[in-house]
Design an enzyme around this catalytic site. Structure first.
Site, PDB file in Angstrom:
ATOM      1  N   CYS A 123      14.684   9.284  15.601  1.00 15.56           N
ATOM      2  CA  CYS A 123      13.481   8.569  16.012  1.00 15.56           C
ATOM      3  C   CYS A 123      13.846   7.367  16.900  1.00 15.56           C
ATOM      4  CB  CYS A 123      12.659   8.162  14.793  1.00 15.56           C
ATOM      5  SG  CYS A 123      10.964   7.652  15.187  1.00 15.56           S
TER       6      CYS A 123
ATOM      7  N   HIS B  48      12.049  12.992  11.191  1.00 17.69           N
ATOM      8  CA  HIS B  48      12.850  12.320  10.164  1.00 17.69           C
ATOM      9  C   HIS B  48      13.277  13.283   9.051  1.00 17.69           C
ATOM     10  CE1 HIS B  48      12.349   8.073  11.398  1.00 17.69           C
ATOM     11  NE2 HIS B  48      11.150   8.451  11.818  1.00 17.69           N
TER      12      HIS B  48
ATOM     13  N   GLU C 128      15.724  12.909   7.181  1.00 16.35           N
ATOM     14  CA  GLU C 128      16.224  12.088   6.068  1.00 16.35           C
ATOM     15  C   GLU C 128      15.100  11.704   5.108  1.00 16.35           C
ATOM     16  OE1 GLU C 128      15.028   8.826   8.990  1.00 16.35           O
ATOM     17  OE2 GLU C 128      15.394  10.991   8.926  1.00 16.35           O
TER      18      GLU C 128
END
Length: 204
Positions: free
Chosen positions: A95, A198, A200
């Site tokens: 990002c 994202h 994660e």
């Protein structure tokens, strides 16, 4: 032996702890280092076996998404980061980290405002593409969230980018108007990856 992973942090980034959580679950020994820390001691970066440029809103995106973070990367740690890449050590920007690596010249293309004109936070599915990217070899489609206002990827010659094996990930349903549904790209070596979503934030 667990690989040493370093998560780069700048003022305003808010996904650094998420990245550490994901890396540790993947088997890495992960630590956070701020750009200010590295200005005094570059050892954590020099000894890292992989590097994550964390997402968030670095420096409040005051001068544009990732711009100030990119200046810090280029003028503060740029030489050391390039040495890591030349040594084959993987680097990923997520990002705001993707925006940072693009602005720092470590990844091709550019990122502009979403086609819808506003900030978007929603779930997407990413389809890995045949590429040279070391990060995406052998993986299956990924479900994860996006959270960005400037995530529309553009490149003047997508055919050349794809021919070089640098298109790593595509959106199944393009949320932001990115050219050719591109969600993630890598450098010519395949060691550096940048992506807007994202992963994660979806760790099982």
């Amino acid at each position: 032996m667990r690989p040493r992973a370093l998560v780069l942090q700048a003022p305003g980034t808010n996904r650094d702890h998420d990245a550490v959580f994901a890396l540790e679950h993947a088997g890495a020994d992960a630590h956070i280092a701020s750009m200010l820390d590295l200005a005094d001691d570059m050892t954590p970066l020099r000894t890292a076996q992989l590097v994550v440029v964390a997402g968030g809103f670095s420096h409040a995106d005051a001068l544009g998404a990732g711009r100030v973070f990119a200046l810090g990367v280029e003028h503060g740690i740029g030489d050391q980061l390039r040495e890591l890449v030349e040594a084959g050590r993987p680097v990923v920007g997520i990002c705001n980290g993707f925006q940072t690596l693009v602005r720092a010249g470590l990844l091709p293309g550019a990122l502009g405002h979403n086609a819808g004109g506003g900030f978007q936070c929603e779930w997407v599915t990413l389809d890995p593409q045949p590429s040279v990217c070391v990060w995406t070899q052998g993986i299956e489609p990924i479900d994860c969230p996006i959270a960005h206002g400037e995530g529309r990827y553009v490149h003047p010659d997508v055919a050349a980018l794809e021919g070089a094996g640098q298109v790593a990930l595509r959106y199944r349903d393009n949320p932001n108007g990115s050219t050719s549904d591109i969600a993630g790209v890598c450098d010519p070596s395949g060691v550096v990856l940048g992506l807007m979503p994202h992963p994660e934030n979806h760790v099982i």
